[in-house]
Design a protein around this motif. Structure first.
Motif, PDB file in Angstrom:
ATOM      1  N   TYR A  64       0.832  -1.194   0.000  1.00 23.94           N
ATOM      2  CA  TYR A  64       0.000   0.000   0.000  1.00 23.94           C
ATOM      3  C   TYR A  64       0.876   1.257   0.000  1.00 23.94           C
ATOM      4  O   TYR A  64       1.973   1.274   0.565  1.00 23.94           O
ATOM      5  N   THR A  65       0.343   2.315  -0.581  1.00 21.22           N
ATOM      6  CA  THR A  65       0.924   3.637  -0.365  1.00 21.22           C
ATOM      7  C   THR A  65       0.119   4.320   0.743  1.00 21.22           C
ATOM      8  O   THR A  65      -0.838   3.740   1.277  1.00 21.22           O
ATOM      9  N   ALA A  66       0.483   5.546   1.069  1.00 19.37           N
ATOM     10  CA  ALA A  66      -0.366   6.345   1.955  1.00 19.37           C
ATOM     11  C   ALA A  66      -1.760   6.418   1.336  1.00 19.37           C
ATOM     12  O   ALA A  66      -1.921   6.320   0.108  1.00 19.37           O
ATOM     13  N   ASN A  67      -2.775   6.583   2.173  1.00 20.38           N
ATOM     14  CA  ASN A  67      -4.148   6.633   1.651  1.00 20.38           C
ATOM     15  C   ASN A  67      -4.295   7.663   0.539  1.00 20.38           C
ATOM     16  O   ASN A  67      -4.959   7.413  -0.478  1.00 20.38           O
ATOM     17  N   ALA A  68      -3.682   8.805   0.707  1.00 22.02           N
ATOM     18  CA  ALA A  68      -3.806   9.875  -0.293  1.00 22.02           C
ATOM     19  C   ALA A  68      -2.901   9.656  -1.497  1.00 22.02           C
ATOM     20  O   ALA A  68      -3.016  10.383  -2.491  1.00 22.02           O
ATOM     21  N   GLY A  69      -2.022   8.662  -1.431  1.00 21.49           N
ATOM     22  CA  GLY A  69      -1.132   8.370  -2.537  1.00 21.49           C
ATOM     23  C   GLY A  69       0.305   8.720  -2.228  1.00 21.49           C
ATOM     24  O   GLY A  69       0.622   9.342  -1.201  1.00 21.49           O
ATOM     25  N   LEU A  70       1.203   8.324  -3.113  1.00 22.79           N
ATOM     26  CA  LEU A  70       2.620   8.631  -2.956  1.00 22.79           C
ATOM     27  C   LEU A  70       2.816  10.136  -2.828  1.00 22.79           C
ATOM     28  O   LEU A  70       2.346  10.905  -3.672  1.00 22.79           O
ATOM     29  N   LEU A  71       3.524  10.555  -1.794  1.00 26.88           N
ATOM     30  CA  LEU A  71       3.750  11.985  -1.610  1.00 26.88           C
ATOM     31  C   LEU A  71       4.524  12.557  -2.789  1.00 26.88           C
ATOM     32  O   LEU A  71       4.246  13.676  -3.243  1.00 26.88           O
ATOM     33  N   GLU A  72       5.477  11.806  -3.328  1.00 29.35           N
ATOM     34  CA  GLU A  72       6.256  12.291  -4.464  1.00 29.35           C
ATOM     35  C   GLU A  72       5.358  12.571  -5.666  1.00 29.35           C
ATOM     36  O   GLU A  72       5.539  13.560  -6.385  1.00 29.35           O
ATOM     37  N   LEU A  73       4.363  11.714  -5.863  1.00 31.39           N
ATOM     38  CA  LEU A  73       3.439  11.932  -6.968  1.00 31.39           C
ATOM     39  C   LEU A  73       2.528  13.121  -6.687  1.00 31.39           C
ATOM     40  O   LEU A  73       2.250  13.935  -7.574  1.00 31.39           O
ATOM     41  N   ARG A  74       2.067  13.258  -5.445  1.00 33.22           N
ATOM     42  CA  ARG A  74       1.229  14.415  -5.110  1.00 33.22           C
ATOM     43  C   ARG A  74       2.009  15.716  -5.289  1.00 33.22           C
ATOM     44  O   ARG A  74       1.457  16.733  -5.733  1.00 33.22           O
ATOM     45  N   GLU A  75       3.287  15.688  -4.985  1.00 32.28           N
ATOM     46  CA  GLU A  75       4.121  16.870  -5.209  1.00 32.28           C
ATOM     47  C   GLU A  75       4.238  17.172  -6.694  1.00 32.28           C
ATOM     48  O   GLU A  75       4.192  18.335  -7.107  1.00 32.28           O
ATOM     49  N   GLU A  76       4.360  16.135  -7.485  1.00 34.11           N
ATOM     50  CA  GLU A  76       4.455  16.327  -8.932  1.00 34.11           C
ATOM     51  C   GLU A  76       3.128  16.830  -9.497  1.00 34.11           C
ATOM     52  O   GLU A  76       3.105  17.687 -10.388  1.00 34.11           O
ATOM     53  N   VAL A  77       2.009  16.308  -8.995  1.00 32.57           N
ATOM     54  CA  VAL A  77       0.689  16.794  -9.409  1.00 32.57           C
ATOM     55  C   VAL A  77       0.533  18.266  -9.066  1.00 32.57           C
ATOM     56  O   VAL A  77       0.013  19.061  -9.856  1.00 32.57           O
ATOM     57  N   SER A  78       1.003  18.645  -7.879  1.00 33.98           N
ATOM     58  CA  SER A  78       0.917  20.039  -7.455  1.00 33.98           C
ATOM     59  C   SER A  78       1.653  20.953  -8.432  1.00 33.98           C
ATOM     60  O   SER A  78       1.128  21.986  -8.860  1.00 33.98           O
ATOM     61  N   GLY A  79       2.863  20.566  -8.803  1.00 34.59           N
ATOM     62  CA  GLY A  79       3.628  21.358  -9.762  1.00 34.59           C
ATOM     63  C   GLY A  79       2.979  21.389 -11.134  1.00 34.59           C
ATOM     64  O   GLY A  79       2.961  22.434 -11.807  1.00 34.59           O
ATOM     65  N   ALA A 256     -10.926  18.162   1.253  1.00 31.02           N
ATOM     66  CA  ALA A 256     -10.066  17.011   0.957  1.00 31.02           C
ATOM     67  C   ALA A 256     -10.056  16.026   2.122  1.00 31.02           C
ATOM     68  O   ALA A 256     -10.090  14.800   1.918  1.00 31.02           O
ATOM     69  N   ALA A 257     -10.035  16.526   3.355  1.00 25.38           N
ATOM     70  CA  ALA A 257     -10.032  15.649   4.530  1.00 25.38           C
ATOM     71  C   ALA A 257     -11.308  14.818   4.600  1.00 25.38           C
ATOM     72  O   ALA A 257     -11.276  13.638   4.962  1.00 25.38           O
ATOM     73  N   ALA A 258     -12.433  15.423   4.245  1.00 27.73           N
ATOM     74  CA  ALA A 258     -13.700  14.694   4.257  1.00 27.73           C
ATOM     75  C   ALA A 258     -13.699  13.586   3.209  1.00 27.73           C
ATOM     76  O   ALA A 258     -14.138  12.456   3.475  1.00 27.73           O
ATOM     77  N   MET A 259     -13.189  13.887   2.032  1.00 26.77           N
ATOM     78  CA  MET A 259     -13.131  12.876   0.975  1.00 26.77           C
ATOM     79  C   MET A 259     -12.141  11.780   1.314  1.00 26.77           C
ATOM     80  O   MET A 259     -12.372  10.595   1.005  1.00 26.77           O
ATOM     81  N   LEU A 260     -11.047  12.141   1.963  1.00 25.92           N
ATOM     82  CA  LEU A 260     -10.042  11.140   2.323  1.00 25.92           C
ATOM     83  C   LEU A 260     -10.601  10.126   3.318  1.00 25.92           C
ATOM     84  O   LEU A 260     -10.264   8.936   3.255  1.00 25.92           O
ATOM     85  N   LYS A 261     -11.467  10.561   4.220  1.00 24.26           N
ATOM     86  CA  LYS A 261     -12.076   9.630   5.171  1.00 24.26           C
ATOM     87  C   LYS A 261     -12.852   8.535   4.434  1.00 24.26           C
ATOM     88  O   LYS A 261     -12.748   7.346   4.770  1.00 24.26           O
ATOM     89  N   ILE A 262     -13.629   8.926   3.434  1.00 21.03           N
ATOM     90  CA  ILE A 262     -14.387   7.944   2.659  1.00 21.03           C
ATOM     91  C   ILE A 262     -13.432   7.038   1.888  1.00 21.03           C
ATOM     92  O   ILE A 262     -13.597   5.816   1.840  1.00 21.03           O
ATOM     93  N   TYR A 265     -11.833   4.161   3.867  1.00 23.99           N
ATOM     94  CA  TYR A 265     -12.695   3.005   4.146  1.00 23.99           C
ATOM     95  C   TYR A 265     -13.103   2.248   2.877  1.00 23.99           C
ATOM     96  O   TYR A 265     -13.233   1.026   2.895  1.00 23.99           O
ATOM     97  N   ALA A 266     -13.312   2.988   1.789  1.00 22.82           N
ATOM     98  CA  ALA A 266     -13.845   2.366   0.576  1.00 22.82           C
ATOM     99  C   ALA A 266     -12.767   1.778  -0.327  1.00 22.82           C
ATOM    100  O   ALA A 266     -13.010   0.785  -1.020  1.00 22.82           O
ATOM    101  N   MET A 267     -11.570   2.374  -0.336  1.00 24.65           N
ATOM    102  CA  MET A 267     -10.589   1.992  -1.350  1.00 24.65           C
ATOM    103  C   MET A 267      -9.177   1.799  -0.799  1.00 24.65           C
ATOM    104  O   MET A 267      -8.347   1.191  -1.453  1.00 24.65           O
ATOM    105  N   MET A 268      -8.867   2.340   0.345  1.00 25.42           N
ATOM    106  CA  MET A 268      -7.542   2.309   0.960  1.00 25.42           C
ATOM    107  C   MET A 268      -6.565   3.216   0.219  1.00 25.42           C
ATOM    108  O   MET A 268      -6.125   4.237   0.733  1.00 25.42           O
ATOM    109  N   CYS A 269      -6.230   2.853  -1.029  1.00 25.77           N
ATOM    110  CA  CYS A 269      -5.347   3.702  -1.829  1.00 25.77           C
ATOM    111  C   CYS A 269      -5.426   3.258  -3.278  1.00 25.77           C
ATOM    112  O   CYS A 269      -5.955   2.192  -3.596  1.00 25.77           O
ATOM    113  N   ALA A 270      -4.917   4.091  -4.160  1.00 27.62           N
ATOM    114  CA  ALA A 270      -4.861   3.742  -5.577  1.00 27.62           C
ATOM    115  C   ALA A 270      -3.732   2.735  -5.815  1.00 27.62           C
ATOM    116  O   ALA A 270      -2.841   2.556  -4.979  1.00 27.62           O
ATOM    117  N   SER A 271      -3.752   2.114  -6.980  1.00 31.66           N
ATOM    118  CA  SER A 271      -2.756   1.105  -7.340  1.00 31.66           C
ATOM    119  C   SER A 271      -1.336   1.673  -7.262  1.00 31.66           C
ATOM    120  O   SER A 271      -1.044   2.737  -7.823  1.00 31.66           O
TER     121      SER A 271
END
Length: 388
Positions: A64-79, A256-262, A265-271
């Protein structure tokens, strides 16, 4: 059935199956069919992205990654969002990696809707919008658009649809199925209404990279709109990664915090392998995106001209990879046209009626096919019309 009572939830029991899937199933049993119904790129994912996924597997990165996804990828998405669309999000608190943009949309609706809340949906629209609103306990309220206005939402029409129960506007630009693209002026007029009535916007921007004539404008980039927008995007369309099932949500931290809670429970994390592929796509894949876009634009121009030449009025879409020609001149309903065209000429298109009442009289045709296939499909459609 196990007993005398129904075990199916009423909300699901009353739900209609996807109208798009119906025509895929009909075409699947026929040989020699050219499909203009598919809503995915005909390009393959870039080799560098595929190689990154393979390497992640070889390195044993399969947990598994973090629930929100790989931090490195989230940083890249942000940029990426900042550089491409001029809107800034914090990687740790405002970005979530999801199982496709479809899951992102489901999360957004479930996070904000209480029973009876209304969501304004702009028709013609993607087939999942209204069912997902209803599954989340909300009520969809439709605003119809017309070909005369190039299927663009008008601010005045939006305002007329708003009631005391309206919580959000669900907006897709560039649009599926019409290809309509809202420019900055269009969005500014809509934003005035959204702010006036204190609404949220769920912005489905999955086709943002596929804008052909003017750059895509994100409604979240407008003054006062970032804090009231849930922005949905992903890798399926622009990066030719449909089967990887990877999307993302950008939203203010509270939402985002509200969506992350769901999501937890529903998905854990993306592939995990998909996330490594997407990371590489963002780092090195923009040249491939531009090449795809160039080819789509050429196909768009060809098919729009072809439909107009055969007497089927067709506006020039600003983005996505669909055209939405009128078939009213044939005297057929959109479903009749699609069924008879498939039977007589073996060309699969999607009847406009599956995208809402305002889609009746039109068909959706995807030009995410080779030019050779498009040319043959045009010949067959022309023959179908001339033989009537």
């Amino acid at each position: 059935m196990l007993g005398t009572k129904s075990y199916i939830a009423k909300s699901v029991e009353s739900m209609q199956p996807s109208g798009i899937r119906k025509f895929f199933d009909l075409a699947a049993g026929m040989e020699g069919v050219i499909s203009l119904g598919v809503g995915e790129p005909d390009f393959v994912t870039s080799w560098s992205a595929r190689e990154a996924a393979i390497l992640s597997l070889e390195r044993g990165l399969t947990s598994y990654t973090a629930n929100a996804g790989l931090l490195e990828l989230r940083e890249e998405v942000s940029g990426y969002m900042n550089n491409r669309f001029h809107v800034s999000y914090q990687p740790k608190e405002e970005i979530i990696l999801t199982v496709g943009a479809s899951q992102a949309l489901d999360l957004a609706l479930r996070a904000i809707l209480d029973p009876g809340d209304e969501v304004v949906i702009v028709e013609p629209c993607f087939v999942s919008y209204a069912p997902l609103v209803e599954l989340a306990g909300g009520k969809s309220v439709t605003v119809e658009t017309t070909s005369d206005q190039q299927f663009k939402l008008q601010a005045a029409a939006l305002e007329q649809a708003i009631t005391s129960k309206t919580k959000a506007l669900l907006l897709c630009s560039p649009n599926n199925p019409t290809g309509a693209q809202l420019d900055k002026k269009d969005l500014e007029e809509i934003a005035v209404i959204v702010k006036k009535y204190d609404l949220l916007v769920i912005a489905d921007e999955i086709y943002a990279e596929l804008a052909y004539d003017i750059p895509h404008t994100s409604i979240a980039s407008l003054e006062g709109m970032r804090e009231r927008t849930i922005l949905i995007n992903g890798f399926s369309k622009g990066f030719a990664m449909t089967g990887w099932r990877l999307g993302f949500i950008c939203a203010p931290s509270e939402l985002a915090a509200a969506m992350l809670k769901i999501h937890q429970y529903a998905m854990m994390c993306a592939s995990t392998p998909a996330q490594y592929a997407a990371l590489e796509a963002l780092k090195t894949g923009m040249k491939d995106v531009e090449e795809m876009k160039k080819d789509y634009r050429r196909r768009r121009n060809y098919i729009v001209q072809s439909f107009n030449d055969m007497g089927l009025d067709c506006h020039t879409p600003g983005g996505a990879f669909y055209v939405f020609p009128s078939i009213r001149s044939t005297g057929l309903t959109s479903e009749q046209f699609a069924e008879e065209l498939l039977k007589e000429q073996k060309v699969a298109v999607v009847p406009g009626s599956v995208f809402g009442n305002s889609g009746e009289g039109f068909i959706r045709c995807s030009y995410a096919s080779s030019m050779e296939q498009l040319q043959e499909a045009v010949k067959r459609i022309n023959c179908f019309i001339n033989n009537r």
